[in-house]
Design a protein around this motif. Structure first.
Motif, PDB file in Angstrom:
ATOM      1  N   VAL A  97       0.822  -1.208   0.000  1.00  0.00           N
ATOM      2  CA  VAL A  97       0.000   0.000   0.000  1.00  0.00           C
ATOM      3  C   VAL A  97       0.857   1.259   0.000  1.00  0.00           C
ATOM      4  O   VAL A  97       1.861   1.343   0.721  1.00  0.00           O
ATOM      5  CB  VAL A  97      -0.918   0.037   1.242  1.00  0.00           C
ATOM      6  CG1 VAL A  97      -1.947   1.151   1.098  1.00  0.00           C
ATOM      7  CG2 VAL A  97      -1.618  -1.291   1.450  1.00  0.00           C
ATOM      8  N   GLU A  98       0.450   2.241  -0.804  1.00  0.00           N
ATOM      9  CA  GLU A  98       1.068   3.559  -0.750  1.00  0.00           C
ATOM     10  C   GLU A  98       0.300   4.391   0.278  1.00  0.00           C
ATOM     11  O   GLU A  98      -0.901   4.637   0.126  1.00  0.00           O
ATOM     12  CB  GLU A  98       1.031   4.219  -2.131  1.00  0.00           C
ATOM     13  CG  GLU A  98       1.962   3.512  -3.111  1.00  0.00           C
ATOM     14  CD  GLU A  98       2.004   4.179  -4.470  1.00  0.00           C
ATOM     15  OE1 GLU A  98       1.213   5.113  -4.694  1.00  0.00           O
ATOM     16  OE2 GLU A  98       2.812   3.760  -5.315  1.00  0.00           O
ATOM     17  N   LEU A  99       0.998   4.786   1.329  1.00  0.00           N
ATOM     18  CA  LEU A  99       0.348   5.484   2.431  1.00  0.00           C
ATOM     19  C   LEU A  99       1.313   6.460   3.075  1.00  0.00           C
ATOM     20  O   LEU A  99       2.518   6.453   2.817  1.00  0.00           O
ATOM     21  CB  LEU A  99      -0.155   4.472   3.473  1.00  0.00           C
ATOM     22  CG  LEU A  99       0.853   3.458   4.053  1.00  0.00           C
ATOM     23  CD1 LEU A  99       1.746   4.071   5.120  1.00  0.00           C
ATOM     24  CD2 LEU A  99       0.130   2.260   4.623  1.00  0.00           C
ATOM     25  N   THR A 100       0.759   7.296   3.920  1.00  0.00           N
ATOM     26  CA  THR A 100       1.567   8.232   4.692  1.00  0.00           C
ATOM     27  C   THR A 100       1.014   8.285   6.107  1.00  0.00           C
ATOM     28  O   THR A 100      -0.148   7.948   6.337  1.00  0.00           O
ATOM     29  CB  THR A 100       1.544   9.640   4.060  1.00  0.00           C
ATOM     30  OG1 THR A 100       2.248  10.547   4.899  1.00  0.00           O
ATOM     31  CG2 THR A 100       0.124  10.145   3.869  1.00  0.00           C
ATOM     32  N   GLY A 101       1.849   8.687   7.030  1.00  0.00           N
ATOM     33  CA  GLY A 101       1.411   8.823   8.409  1.00  0.00           C
ATOM     34  C   GLY A 101       0.796  10.167   8.708  1.00  0.00           C
ATOM     35  O   GLY A 101       0.534  10.487   9.868  1.00  0.00           O
ATOM     36  N   ASP A 102       0.524  10.959   7.676  1.00  0.00           N
ATOM     37  CA  ASP A 102       0.035  12.322   7.860  1.00  0.00           C
ATOM     38  C   ASP A 102      -1.422  12.464   7.433  1.00  0.00           C
ATOM     39  O   ASP A 102      -1.993  11.600   6.763  1.00  0.00           O
ATOM     40  CB  ASP A 102       0.906  13.298   7.069  1.00  0.00           C
ATOM     41  CG  ASP A 102       2.353  13.278   7.537  1.00  0.00           C
ATOM     42  OD1 ASP A 102       2.565  13.196   8.754  1.00  0.00           O
ATOM     43  OD2 ASP A 102       3.249  13.317   6.672  1.00  0.00           O
ATOM     44  N   ASP A 103      -2.011  13.611   7.768  1.00  0.00           N
ATOM     45  CA  ASP A 103      -3.410  13.919   7.488  1.00  0.00           C
ATOM     46  C   ASP A 103      -3.531  14.564   6.111  1.00  0.00           C
ATOM     47  O   ASP A 103      -3.965  15.710   5.980  1.00  0.00           O
ATOM     48  CB  ASP A 103      -3.935  14.863   8.581  1.00  0.00           C
ATOM     49  CG  ASP A 103      -5.419  15.143   8.435  1.00  0.00           C
ATOM     50  OD1 ASP A 103      -6.101  14.353   7.761  1.00  0.00           O
ATOM     51  OD2 ASP A 103      -5.886  16.159   8.986  1.00  0.00           O
ATOM     52  N   VAL A 104      -3.139  13.821   5.069  1.00  0.00           N
ATOM     53  CA  VAL A 104      -3.182  14.371   3.719  1.00  0.00           C
ATOM     54  C   VAL A 104      -4.570  14.197   3.112  1.00  0.00           C
ATOM     55  O   VAL A 104      -5.404  13.433   3.612  1.00  0.00           O
ATOM     56  CB  VAL A 104      -2.127  13.708   2.805  1.00  0.00           C
ATOM     57  CG1 VAL A 104      -0.725  13.954   3.330  1.00  0.00           C
ATOM     58  CG2 VAL A 104      -2.400  12.211   2.655  1.00  0.00           C
ATOM     59  N   THR A 105      -4.815  14.910   2.025  1.00  0.00           N
ATOM     60  CA  THR A 105      -6.056  14.746   1.261  1.00  0.00           C
ATOM     61  C   THR A 105      -5.665  14.429  -0.178  1.00  0.00           C
ATOM     62  O   THR A 105      -5.608  15.315  -1.034  1.00  0.00           O
ATOM     63  CB  THR A 105      -6.913  16.030   1.318  1.00  0.00           C
ATOM     64  OG1 THR A 105      -6.110  17.148   0.888  1.00  0.00           O
ATOM     65  CG2 THR A 105      -7.407  16.288   2.721  1.00  0.00           C
ATOM     66  N   GLU A 106      -5.358  13.167  -0.441  1.00  0.00           N
ATOM     67  CA  GLU A 106      -4.880  12.745  -1.761  1.00  0.00           C
ATOM     68  C   GLU A 106      -5.780  11.687  -2.399  1.00  0.00           C
ATOM     69  O   GLU A 106      -5.890  11.625  -3.619  1.00  0.00           O
ATOM     70  CB  GLU A 106      -3.443  12.232  -1.654  1.00  0.00           C
ATOM     71  CG  GLU A 106      -2.472  13.317  -1.205  1.00  0.00           C
ATOM     72  CD  GLU A 106      -1.057  12.836  -0.933  1.00  0.00           C
ATOM     73  OE1 GLU A 106      -0.232  13.654  -0.520  1.00  0.00           O
ATOM     74  OE2 GLU A 106      -0.778  11.634  -1.143  1.00  0.00           O
ATOM     75  N   CYS A 107      -6.413  10.845  -1.571  1.00  0.00           N
ATOM     76  CA  CYS A 107      -7.384   9.866  -2.048  1.00  0.00           C
ATOM     77  C   CYS A 107      -8.762  10.263  -1.529  1.00  0.00           C
ATOM     78  O   CYS A 107      -8.898  10.652  -0.361  1.00  0.00           O
ATOM     79  CB  CYS A 107      -7.037   8.462  -1.560  1.00  0.00           C
ATOM     80  SG  CYS A 107      -5.499   7.795  -2.238  1.00  0.00           S
ATOM     81  N   ILE A 108      -9.773  10.173  -2.384  1.00  0.00           N
ATOM     82  CA  ILE A 108     -11.106  10.610  -1.975  1.00  0.00           C
ATOM     83  C   ILE A 108     -11.887   9.449  -1.374  1.00  0.00           C
ATOM     84  O   ILE A 108     -11.616   8.279  -1.647  1.00  0.00           O
ATOM     85  CB  ILE A 108     -11.880  11.228  -3.158  1.00  0.00           C
ATOM     86  CG1 ILE A 108     -12.074  10.216  -4.283  1.00  0.00           C
ATOM     87  CG2 ILE A 108     -11.160  12.459  -3.681  1.00  0.00           C
ATOM     88  CD1 ILE A 108     -12.906  10.772  -5.452  1.00  0.00           C
ATOM     89  N   GLY A 109     -12.863   9.785  -0.513  1.00  0.00           N
ATOM     90  CA  GLY A 109     -13.694   8.779   0.114  1.00  0.00           C
ATOM     91  C   GLY A 109     -13.167   8.377   1.475  1.00  0.00           C
ATOM     92  O   GLY A 109     -12.329   9.050   2.079  1.00  0.00           O
TER      93      GLY A 109
END
Length: 444
Positions: free
Chosen positions: A391-403
């Motif tokens: 999985v491509e993920l981050t530990g931050d509160d990003v807004t990159e994937c919707i839903g």
């Protein structure tokens, strides 16, 4: 075992490789890499192979995650800790809720290069080389930044070393202690449904730990965690320079990471990437997309794992939510029937990318989870073990994937879109995924 020379590899075709303007500068950088200390040790690679053999037997689950493309600027204590934290949280959820050991592998400390569908990018009538990751060139859209610079190979090594040092400090210095399970959740995640669900689970774990301490059971595994590094072995100059002969076994290992994988664009059976990785002893991954046939997978297994060693070979499927069921099943059936020892893990990210009306590249969380569900459904139908997630993920509160539970929509993408390449799941979405997959594992 003989390692092919760079010249021999180049003769097979330099697919997805940088175009450098100064051969002497390349030779100098490669020579310095060859004399640099290893980033990982051969024995650690063997330990990971043994753990992945448990995945092959259906006794464990592989969680592999991290950035789409790491950046040199992102090598900070907070960034590394946050990525480690979300992977630890996901692993705890999967282990406790699904009662299965989780092998933890970071997509970090080397994921600085990316294959691209085009060599160039055009903006407002200006055409420059495409951004291929910090290992090759810069993200800024200027001629100087986009120049392919071999010095960046050395920067890749140095930043990978710094990242691994931080990971080792966190995983052995107390941060990964299971008694810290509550402290991993002390910020914004507590205000989400996934965070509240995690808090309930953490409380149950804490009670279990207190009970075990009371009866005198306090295993060392509760206080540290085995965590491994991985990246796509894309840049031949770098991976070849980091391949060394192990003094214990006299066999070659790529000491840039514990596990390396071959991408969908570089898995040609007679190509340079497959040839090089077939000679090293690390555990290997291969991405399999919708064009893959069962015969392709069989040929790759024969080339990369001719001795059929459990734990050595992992197939990482990336078909897309709409193609996973019809695409994976015939491949899986034929490979399983052949008796090949391979792990199968799901990459639900790459087949589900699209461009939003705002121009941002994004993914729908629901599509990501639909591909994971399809992956589990196919394995259930064939009678094989759904071995893990990539999985491509981050530990931050990003807004990159919707839903997802936060109900991020296209209008939110501009708020915190920080990826320099593909969109990643936020920390909350990653935690949501862990709970959903835990439910699937209970039924597997």
């Amino acid at each position: 075992m003989t390692i092919p020379s760079l010249e021999d590899l180049n003769a097979l075709g330099r697919v997805q490789q940088p175009t450098y303007g100064d051969p002497a500068a390349v030779a100098s950088a490669v020579a310095r890499l060859r004399n640099s200390p290893p980033l990982v040790f051969a024995g650690e690679c063997d330990d990971l192979t043994a753990k992945l053999a448990a995945v092959t037997r259906g006794e464990a689950f592989l969680l592999q995650g991290g950035d789409c493309a790491e950046t040199f600027a992102g090598v900070t204590a907070d960034n590394v800790k946050n990525k480690l934290r979300v992977l630890l949280q996901m692993a705890v959820v999967l282990t406790y809720a699904a009662s299965v050991p989780v092998v933890k592998v970071g997509r970090l400390a080397g994921q600085y290069a990316k294959p691209r569908s085009s060599d160039t990018e055009t903006r407002n009538g200006v055409t420059l080389p495409a951004y291929r990751g910090d290992s090759v060139n810069g993200f800024d859209f200027t001629a100087e930044a986009r120049r392919h610079d071999p010095q960046r190979l050395l920067d890749t090594y140095n930043n990978s070393a710094a990242t691994l040092n931080l990971v080792r400090a966190f995983t052995t210095g107390g941060y990964a202690d299971l008694r810290e399970v509550h402290s991993w959740n002390t910020d914004f995640v507590q205000d989400t449904v996934a965070g509240q669900k995690y808090e309930k689970l953490a409380t149950e774990i804490q009670r279990a730990l207190t009970f075990m301490e009371a009866i005198g059971a306090d295993p060392d595994e509760f206080h540290r965690v085995d965590f491994y590094s991985s990246h796509e072995a894309l840049l031949l100059d770098y991976e070849h320079a980091m391949t060394r002969i192990d003094s214990r076994t006299n066999l070659p290992y790529d000491v840039s990471a514990h596990m390396v994988w071959i991408g969908e664009r570089t898995r040609q059976i007679n190509g340079a990437h497959v040839e090089l990785l077939s000679k090293i002893q690390n555990p290997l991954g291969v991405k399999l997309g919708p064009t893959t046939t069962a015969d392709d997978a069989l040929a790759l297994a024969e080339k990369l794992n001719p001795e059929n060693i459990p734990g050595r070979l992992t197939f990482i499927t990336r078909f897309g939510a709409g193609k996973i069921r019809e695409g994976l099943q015939p491949v899986l059936e034929k490979v399983a029937a052949s008796g090949i020892a391979a792990n199968w893990i799901c990459d639900p990210m790459h087949g589900n990318t699209f461009e939003a009306s705002s121009g941002y590249k994004t993914r729908r969380f629901e599509d990501v989870m639909e591909e994971v569900q399809g992956f589990f459904d196919v394995h259930r139908a064939v009678g094989t073990w759904p071995g893990g997630l990539h999985v491509e993920l981050t530990g931050d509160d990003v807004t990159e994937c919707i839903g997802g539970g936060e109900l991020i929509d296209e209008a939110d993408l501009a708020n915190r879109y920080e990826s320099v390449c593909d969109p990643r799941l936020s920390r909350v979405q990653s935690l949501e995924m862990a709970f959903l997959v835990a439910d699937m594992l209970r039924k597997a």
